[in-house]
Design a protein around this motif. Structure first.
Motif: not given
Length: 299
Positions: A225-241, A272-284
């Motif tokens: 079961r695979i979920y495509n997850v759109i969104g933003v990692i960070g101190d943000v409000r709103g935006g898709p996903g 900010e795809h590279r920044v988001q990727l780094d946080v996703f891989a290293a922390e999430v």
């Protein structure tokens, strides 16, 4: 509560936009270095600014060593199943088996027809897709393929080469009939983005898959079961996903794994795809793995 017990895996969606090719190359190697399992490429060949998905994947496979590639998802209207299996098997050989074949019936009928593909819908599309899965499975095993039906005329294909490892067939599905095809004939369900299939709708769709699998004599737990997850990692409000800090992402993906049954998450960053990727891989990712393991251990 639904947890099918699969080992968790994580991926990154790569934009096939020709104008972002340099960034895409960098993201591919960074995702591999960060320990992600999959690089996913969408397949909308009728978009004039998009590179062909298979050509891009093959190019990126030469620049990586470990990470696997997922078509998310290949359009069966523009890629007939025997030829699609040939392409996947060839990439499996060339890339050392790092291939997962995500497929779908095709979402944009006018664009598909404009490029010369068929214009199918409803029950016809469901039948075409289910037969295509059987054709691809037979072709990927290296057997002979012959089929005459209302949807396919394959007069005799001697399939090959056989890839070094089995290539999973994951089906992108949303409606009940296609979800039932997933249960009967696919190795995995690729859910559309979380903004199109929100978490509240997932249990009903999982139930449809499971019931179809049992009716076909299959164990639902064997279906990924695979979920495509759109969104933003960070101190943000709103935006898709999904939006929030790394802790919120880790808690949410953990819940979606142990409560909704997903085992694979493909991240679609919106900025900010590279920044988001780094946080996703290293922390999430490490936090989700740890929390899911802990939850499973407590049961």
């Amino acid at each position: 509560m639904t947890d099918y017990g699969h080992t968790l895996s994580f991926g990154l969606s790569l934009d096939p936009d020709v104008n972002r090719l340099d960034e895409t190359r960098l993201l591919a190697t960074a995702a591999e270095d960060g320990g992600l399992d999959y690089l996913a490429v969408q397949d909308h060949a009728y978009q004039p600014g998009h590179l062909d998905a298979w050509t891009l994947i093959t190019h990126l496979a030469t620049r990586t060593r470990r990470v696997s590639f997922l078509t998310d998802v290949a359009d069966l209207q523009l890629r007939p199943p025997a030829m699609l299996a040939k392409a996947a098997a060839s990439l499996g050989v060339l890339a050392g088996g790092r291939t997962v074949l995500g497929v779908g019936g095709g979402a944009f009928a006018d664009a598909i027809a404009g490029m010369g593909g068929g214009r199918r819908g409803g029950g016809e599309m469901v039948a075409y897709t289910e037969e295509s899965l059987h054709v691809m499975r037979a072709a990927l095993s290296g057997g002979g393929v012959r089929l005459r039906s209302d949807q396919h005329t394959i007069e005799g294909y001697a399939a090959g080469p056989v890839p070094p490892a089995p290539i999973p067939l994951w089906l992108g599905a949303q409606g009940p009939k296609m979800l039932a095809v997933t249960g009967r004939a696919a190795d995995g369900w690729v859910s559309p983005l979380n903004i199109y299939v929100p978490p509240a709708e997932v249990p009903g769709k999982q139930k449809t898959i499971d019931e179809a699998a049992r009716a076909a004599g299959r164990d639902p737990a064997g279906i990924r079961r695979i979920y495509n997850v759109i969104g933003v990692i960070g101190d943000v409000r709103g935006g898709p996903g999904l939006a929030g800090d790394a802790r919120r992402w880790a808690d949410t993906l953990t819940e979606w794994a142990v409560e909704l049954g997903f085992d694979t998450f493909v991240f679609w960053p919106v900025a900010e795809h590279r920044v988001q990727l780094d946080v996703f891989a290293a922390e999430v990712v490490p936090a989700v793995r740890e929390q899911v393991a802990r939850t499973r251990g407590q049961r």
